[in-house]
Motif scaffolding. Structure first.
Motif, PDB file in Angstrom:
ATOM      1  N   LYS A 143      -1.657   1.191   2.379  1.00  0.00           N
ATOM      2  CA  LYS A 143      -1.022   0.129   1.665  1.00  0.00           C
ATOM      3  C   LYS A 143      -1.453   0.137   0.218  1.00  0.00           C
ATOM      4  CE  LYS A 143      -1.184  -2.854   5.708  1.00  0.00           C
ATOM      5  NZ  LYS A 143      -1.866  -4.004   6.312  1.00  0.00           N
ATOM      6  N   GLY A 144      -2.606   0.704  -0.041  1.00  0.00           N
ATOM      7  CA  GLY A 144      -3.232   0.570  -1.351  1.00  0.00           C
ATOM      8  C   GLY A 144      -2.462   1.075  -2.542  1.00  0.00           C
ATOM      9  N   SER A 145      -1.653   2.108  -2.392  1.00  0.00           N
ATOM     10  CA  SER A 145      -1.009   2.688  -3.574  1.00  0.00           C
ATOM     11  C   SER A 145       0.369   2.113  -3.872  1.00  0.00           C
ATOM     12  CB  SER A 145      -0.941   4.214  -3.445  1.00  0.00           C
ATOM     13  OG  SER A 145      -0.070   4.589  -2.412  1.00  0.00           O
ATOM     14  N   ILE A 146       0.787   1.083  -3.162  1.00  0.00           N
ATOM     15  CA  ILE A 146       2.140   0.545  -3.363  1.00  0.00           C
ATOM     16  C   ILE A 146       2.352   0.014  -4.782  1.00  0.00           C
ATOM     17  CG2 ILE A 146       1.653  -1.746  -2.381  1.00  0.00           C
ATOM     18  CD1 ILE A 146       4.906   0.192  -1.882  1.00  0.00           C
TER      19      ILE A 146
ATOM     20  N   MET B 241       3.714   6.886   3.803  1.00  0.00           N
ATOM     21  CA  MET B 241       2.819   7.253   4.896  1.00  0.00           C
ATOM     22  C   MET B 241       1.728   6.198   4.955  1.00  0.00           C
ATOM     23  SD  MET B 241       2.070  11.313   4.795  1.00  0.00           S
ATOM     24  CE  MET B 241       1.672  11.381   6.544  1.00  0.00           C
ATOM     25  N   SER B 242       1.215   5.993   6.135  1.00  0.00           N
ATOM     26  CA  SER B 242       0.053   5.129   6.281  1.00  0.00           C
ATOM     27  C   SER B 242      -1.002   5.914   7.045  1.00  0.00           C
ATOM     28  CB  SER B 242       0.431   3.851   7.039  1.00  0.00           C
ATOM     29  OG  SER B 242      -0.676   2.991   7.093  1.00  0.00           O
ATOM     30  N   VAL B 243      -2.149   6.043   6.423  1.00  0.00           N
ATOM     31  CA  VAL B 243      -3.274   6.751   7.035  1.00  0.00           C
ATOM     32  C   VAL B 243      -4.492   5.848   6.963  1.00  0.00           C
ATOM     33  CG1 VAL B 243      -2.390   9.037   6.463  1.00  0.00           C
ATOM     34  CG2 VAL B 243      -3.936   7.914   4.885  1.00  0.00           C
ATOM     35  N   SER B 244      -5.434   6.077   7.834  1.00  0.00           N
ATOM     36  CA  SER B 244      -6.625   5.248   7.826  1.00  0.00           C
ATOM     37  C   SER B 244      -7.855   6.075   8.137  1.00  0.00           C
ATOM     38  CB  SER B 244      -6.502   4.130   8.863  1.00  0.00           C
ATOM     39  OG  SER B 244      -7.701   3.385   8.892  1.00  0.00           O
ATOM     40  N   SER B 245      -8.895   5.818   7.364  1.00  0.00           N
ATOM     41  CA  SER B 245     -10.216   6.349   7.695  1.00  0.00           C
ATOM     42  C   SER B 245     -11.271   5.272   7.479  1.00  0.00           C
ATOM     43  CB  SER B 245     -10.540   7.579   6.838  1.00  0.00           C
ATOM     44  OG  SER B 245     -10.626   7.216   5.478  1.00  0.00           O
TER      45      SER B 245
ATOM     46  N   ILE C  45       5.092  14.608  -4.977  1.00  0.00           N
ATOM     47  CA  ILE C  45       3.833  14.110  -5.533  1.00  0.00           C
ATOM     48  C   ILE C  45       3.327  13.024  -4.590  1.00  0.00           C
ATOM     49  CG2 ILE C  45       2.635  13.039  -7.468  1.00  0.00           C
ATOM     50  CD1 ILE C  45       4.862  14.035  -9.304  1.00  0.00           C
ATOM     51  N   VAL C  46       2.142  13.235  -4.046  1.00  0.00           N
ATOM     52  CA  VAL C  46       1.492  12.240  -3.193  1.00  0.00           C
ATOM     53  C   VAL C  46       0.789  11.252  -4.117  1.00  0.00           C
ATOM     54  CG1 VAL C  46      -0.270  11.848  -1.427  1.00  0.00           C
ATOM     55  CG2 VAL C  46       1.213  13.869  -1.296  1.00  0.00           C
ATOM     56  N   ILE C  47       1.049   9.970  -3.914  1.00  0.00           N
ATOM     57  CA  ILE C  47       0.473   8.927  -4.756  1.00  0.00           C
ATOM     58  C   ILE C  47      -0.569   8.160  -3.953  1.00  0.00           C
ATOM     59  CG2 ILE C  47       0.936   6.941  -6.242  1.00  0.00           C
ATOM     60  CD1 ILE C  47       2.492   9.422  -7.116  1.00  0.00           C
ATOM     61  N   GLU C  48      -1.786   8.151  -4.465  1.00  0.00           N
ATOM     62  CA  GLU C  48      -2.903   7.485  -3.793  1.00  0.00           C
ATOM     63  C   GLU C  48      -3.536   6.477  -4.750  1.00  0.00           C
ATOM     64  OE1 GLU C  48      -4.270   6.203  -1.340  1.00  0.00           O
ATOM     65  OE2 GLU C  48      -5.075   7.877  -0.224  1.00  0.00           O
ATOM     66  N   ASP C  49      -4.143   5.439  -4.180  1.00  0.00           N
ATOM     67  CA  ASP C  49      -4.809   4.447  -5.020  1.00  0.00           C
ATOM     68  C   ASP C  49      -6.170   4.932  -5.487  1.00  0.00           C
ATOM     69  OD1 ASP C  49      -5.926   4.285  -2.464  1.00  0.00           O
ATOM     70  OD2 ASP C  49      -5.750   2.114  -2.304  1.00  0.00           O
ATOM     71  N   ILE C  50      -6.942   5.529  -4.572  1.00  0.00           N
ATOM     72  CA  ILE C  50      -8.299   5.959  -4.910  1.00  0.00           C
ATOM     73  C   ILE C  50      -8.698   7.149  -4.050  1.00  0.00           C
ATOM     74  CG2 ILE C  50      -9.364   4.325  -3.285  1.00  0.00           C
ATOM     75  CD1 ILE C  50     -11.613   3.950  -5.429  1.00  0.00           C
TER      76      ILE C  50
ATOM     77  N   TYR D 299      -5.018  -4.166  -8.038  1.00  0.00           N
ATOM     78  CA  TYR D 299      -3.947  -3.202  -8.224  1.00  0.00           C
ATOM     79  C   TYR D 299      -3.658  -2.416  -6.936  1.00  0.00           C
ATOM     80  CZ  TYR D 299      -0.684  -1.714 -11.708  1.00  0.00           C
ATOM     81  OH  TYR D 299       0.460  -1.554 -12.435  1.00  0.00           O
ATOM     82  N   GLY D 300      -3.705  -3.123  -5.820  1.00  0.00           N
ATOM     83  CA  GLY D 300      -3.411  -2.515  -4.525  1.00  0.00           C
ATOM     84  C   GLY D 300      -4.632  -2.297  -3.656  1.00  0.00           C
ATOM     85  N   LEU D 301      -5.797  -2.175  -4.269  1.00  0.00           N
ATOM     86  CA  LEU D 301      -7.027  -1.954  -3.503  1.00  0.00           C
ATOM     87  C   LEU D 301      -7.536  -3.284  -2.970  1.00  0.00           C
ATOM     88  CD1 LEU D 301      -7.608   0.156  -6.318  1.00  0.00           C
ATOM     89  CD2 LEU D 301      -8.787   1.068  -4.351  1.00  0.00           C
ATOM     90  N   ASP D 302      -8.047  -3.243  -1.746  1.00  0.00           N
ATOM     91  CA  ASP D 302      -8.439  -4.500  -1.113  1.00  0.00           C
ATOM     92  C   ASP D 302      -9.865  -4.497  -0.603  1.00  0.00           C
ATOM     93  OD1 ASP D 302      -8.134  -4.404   2.345  1.00  0.00           O
ATOM     94  OD2 ASP D 302      -7.700  -2.646   1.127  1.00  0.00           O
ATOM     95  N   TYR D 303     -10.319  -5.689  -0.282  1.00  0.00           N
ATOM     96  CA  TYR D 303     -11.556  -5.912   0.451  1.00  0.00           C
ATOM     97  C   TYR D 303     -11.158  -6.798   1.621  1.00  0.00           C
ATOM     98  CZ  TYR D 303     -16.194  -7.632   1.664  1.00  0.00           C
ATOM     99  OH  TYR D 303     -17.339  -7.955   2.345  1.00  0.00           O
ATOM    100  N   VAL D 304     -11.102  -6.212   2.824  1.00  0.00           N
ATOM    101  CA  VAL D 304     -10.658  -6.886   4.036  1.00  0.00           C
ATOM    102  C   VAL D 304      -9.316  -7.590   3.785  1.00  0.00           C
ATOM    103  CG1 VAL D 304     -11.392  -8.271   6.022  1.00  0.00           C
ATOM    104  CG2 VAL D 304     -13.112  -7.237   4.561  1.00  0.00           C
ATOM    105  N   GLN D 305      -8.376  -6.837   3.233  1.00  0.00           N
ATOM    106  CA  GLN D 305      -6.995  -7.255   2.965  1.00  0.00           C
ATOM    107  C   GLN D 305      -6.842  -8.279   1.836  1.00  0.00           C
ATOM    108  OE1 GLN D 305      -4.405  -5.619   4.142  1.00  0.00           O
ATOM    109  NE2 GLN D 305      -5.687  -4.370   5.448  1.00  0.00           N
ATOM    110  N   LYS D 306      -7.899  -8.585   1.112  1.00  0.00           N
ATOM    111  CA  LYS D 306      -7.812  -9.525  -0.004  1.00  0.00           C
ATOM    112  C   LYS D 306      -7.896  -8.780  -1.332  1.00  0.00           C
ATOM    113  CE  LYS D 306     -11.345 -12.012   1.195  1.00  0.00           C
ATOM    114  NZ  LYS D 306     -12.392 -13.034   1.266  1.00  0.00           N
TER     115      LYS D 306
END
Length: 173
Positions: free
Chosen positions: A41-44, A63-67, A94-99, A154-161
């Motif tokens: 969700k982070g890079s939206i 895509m949604s991936v999780s680690s 081009i793959v777009i990622e937040d971090i 900017y899309g990055l979260d801490y426990v969805q916040k």
């Protein structure tokens, strides 16, 4: 109790850097259609702002991936939660990622997507933490290189916040 968040990268600096990345992509892909893969969700937020600034034909997939799960440290195990809706063979992707942190998730993802035979495959990230890298991953477009701090906004979260913050902030613990 609310978390204390300090600004690491201002909204103005984020917007300016996204424009610079869009200009670079526009120049490199002149005359082509660009297919952006947004890693949810982070890079939206980053994907949408970047795409708006690229004056070329742009298509999207997600895509949604999780680690991570609800942790602040990667589990080291990558799970594909949502795969692409359409094939990418023959497309300039081009793959777009937040971090990019350890690099495990993106290394796995780029290898998997490369096997699907795109015409080209590049990686763009808003934030890069090279000090945390444990796996080699080639990053073609980097917004900002940042220190090893836990960041939100900017899309990055801490426990969805905090995804909706218009800047990059550090959660003070």
């Amino acid at each position: 109790m609310a978390d204390k968040i300090s600004v690491l990268i201002s909204e103005k600096d984020v917007e300016q850097r996204i424009q610079e990345l869009a200009d670079q992509i526009t120049k490199e892909y002149a005359g082509k259609e660009v297919h952006l893969i947004c890693v949810l969700k982070g890079s939206i937020f980053f994907t949408c702002e970047l795409a708006k600034k690229i004056p070329l034909p742009v298509t999207f997939d997600f895509m949604s991936v999780s680690s991570y799960g609800n942790q602040t440290e990667s589990s080291g195990r990558v799970r594909i939660i949502k795969d692409l809706d359409e094939p990418i063979d023959g497309k300039d992707v081009i793959v777009i990622e937040d971090i990019i942190d350890s690099g495990r998730t993106l290394s796995y993802l780029m290898d998997m997507l490369s096997a699907r035979k795109p015409a080209s495959l590049k990686l763009c990230t808003l934030l890069d933490k090279p000090d945390r890298r444990v796996t080699d991953v080639k990053v073609d477009y980097v917004g900002f290189e940042i220190p090893d701090k836990f960041v939100v906004g900017y899309g990055l979260d801490y426990v969805q916040k905090y995804r909706n913050l218009p800047y990059i902030g550090v959660v003070e613990q």
